[in-house]
Design an enzyme around this catalytic site. Sequence first.
Site, short mmCIF file in Angstrom:
data_model
loop_
_atom_site.label_atom_id
_atom_site.label_comp_id
_atom_site.label_asym_id
_atom_site.label_seq_id
_atom_site.Cartn_x
_atom_site.Cartn_y
_atom_site.Cartn_z
N HIS A 175 0.85 -1.19 0.00
CA HIS A 175 0.00 0.00 0.00
C HIS A 175 0.88 1.24 0.00
O HIS A 175 1.69 1.43 0.92
CB HIS A 175 -0.89 0.00 1.24
CG HIS A 175 -1.82 1.17 1.30
ND1 HIS A 175 -1.86 2.04 2.37
CD2 HIS A 175 -2.74 1.62 0.42
CE1 HIS A 175 -2.77 2.97 2.15
NE2 HIS A 175 -3.31 2.74 0.97
N HIS A 200 -6.94 8.96 -4.09
CA HIS A 200 -7.27 7.68 -4.71
C HIS A 200 -8.02 7.86 -6.02
O HIS A 200 -8.13 6.93 -6.82
CB HIS A 200 -8.13 6.84 -3.75
CG HIS A 200 -7.37 6.31 -2.57
ND1 HIS A 200 -7.27 6.99 -1.39
CD2 HIS A 200 -6.67 5.16 -2.40
CE1 HIS A 200 -6.54 6.28 -0.53
NE2 HIS A 200 -6.16 5.18 -1.11
N CYS A 351 9.87 17.89 -3.91
CA CYS A 351 9.13 16.67 -3.58
C CYS A 351 9.97 15.46 -3.99
O CYS A 351 10.59 15.45 -5.06
CB CYS A 351 7.80 16.66 -4.30
SG CYS A 351 6.84 15.15 -4.05
#
Length: 647
Positions: A175, A200, A351
């Site tokens: 996950h 999601h 990032c």
Amino acid sequence: SSLLLAPRRLRSIPSITSRAYSKTTSLPAAAASSTSVLAGGSRANSNSNENHSTFFSPSSSSLPFLLTTALVLGGGGGGGSAGMYYRNENDCNSNSTKCSALMEKEEEAQAHPTPTPSSVGLDKNFEDKTDASDDLHLPIFTSEQVAENNGEDGKPIWMSYGGIVYDVTEFIHNHPGGSERILLAAGSAIEPYWHLYRQHFATDLPMRLMEDLIIGKLDEKSQDEIDNQMEKIIEENDDPYLNEPTDRSEQLIVHGDQPMNAEVPADLITESYITPVELFYIRHHHPVPLLRKEEVQHYEIEVDLSNFVDYLNEEVHKDKKDTVVVAPKSNISLDDIKKLPKVEVITTLQCSGNRRGDMNKVKRTSGTAWGQGAISTAKWGGARLVDVLKLAGVINPYDLTEKDGTQKHVRFESLDGMKASIGMEKATNPYGDVIIAYEMNGEPIPREHGFPLRAIVPGYSAVRNVKWVKKIEISTEEAEGAWQRGLNYKTLPPNVTDAKSINLENMPSMTESSLFSGITKMEVIKDTITTGNDDSDSKNNMSLVKAKGWAWAGGGRNIVRVDVTGDEGKSWTTANIVQGGDQKFGRAWAWVFWECDIPVQVEEGGTIRLASKAVDMAFNSQPENADHGWNVRGLGNNSWYRREQKV
């Protein structure tokens, strides 16, 4: 967006997936006790180490969401670790039947590998494939049956979504948000969690991964109950994203707006050495915390020294004159921090997934498909972290760092529940320039970027620069949670696509950044030029191009050179560093801007191609391609930056 991305068979089942994400909510505290009787599971994740009461501002309008919705919708056990499902020697020694059953599960898992981003790929026929399984006969389960399978006592881990039941046992390790996070929904519906984690719905990847995990359908009565509860929550409460900042620039490239993830367009990156606040890239995991005026006026951070309080008091009382007692925990106000000596640091933040989109060209990864624009630079103002620690009672932070020769960590916790840490060596290094910032480009830090306090850790991945800091702790262990210990920010080897095949605890998280560059502009300044000898082939179709771009290395390593090629590395032109080249040796926290004029072969159809690679003070150089650095999370892509353009 959820309606478009979900398999079509989900659309025929009574569900609110087609509308739920336009208005979602947190439950008022009073609702927690009154609705907990509807829980389908035995308990709500009693073994989780996460405190989910901090996903939002402490204001009364932003109260806990995950805990209460887990109770409402069956927030089943979730207490078991993913490892419970695997066979161990004790099982086989004490219970041969159990051992045999577990061995069968292992054999089944090997026969049906866990789906990973690289295995599902980018299949344009995904919708057609989902249609093919619409008419398959699937067993029907109730929410009570789902709740029974919560990972405890060797049981599998089931979840439901949109009327479909999934066995996620073998997927837990993979996950992207970490195993702790997904285990919150063990034995229950995932609708409430996806209401908050709306990333999601940014791509088809979550539904694609779940396709291979389907084991049945949820009975209509159970799904109706879930839908009714979700509708009630939506009608009675505010959307947690209702109070997002409204001054976001329309020039940013938005990958997802709930939570907001947006990058700087390539042609704007090198327009200003200090990135304007409105163009600074945005990377959020949750809704942006909102504080009331009185909360800002009385804002405090907690400093937790309880792990070392005895030692600190011994240090304080060495001369037997000082009667001050160091408290295990103390609160330091924003005003107190502003009274400390102010320092300013110009540093670049990037990032960890910047240029993930290019890495997806090798094999699919998980996460936002950033271009090169998840990087920006600002001048941050605030107090040194060591001064904040001294204010709390750490008389000599450097001595504490070296005490017993053991590794120590400074752990940060955010108002939105995010946790991350850095080593004490970086935190206390007088030349490491770690600060607790309250200003950005000479103004108070905006909400978007960490108001009222943000940790600035120059040279490190941006995830360690925690926004909205509410707590600082010194510990013998790194921070808990998915952002430090989970898969989120760990770079797996290129051959590893299934995280359960390795021990994540033995792999470090991303801290000090690597070496990167980018090309932001290409302009033909001369159409036809002559190069080389008199061979006519070398004379034709060559243009002189002015290229501009940026380069940055983590750890304070100065950029010593940027090389640019127009022929895939057969020849190179060294660029001129036009800004940022005068930073202190070993403390080059910010990027450099570069320019060069380079001859480029014009391909048939009028396309030109350039590539850049940077070299830092340790003479590290960017690798030619991303193949060898590919990882399932798509982190740290530092391969040559390639850009093509029609002329």
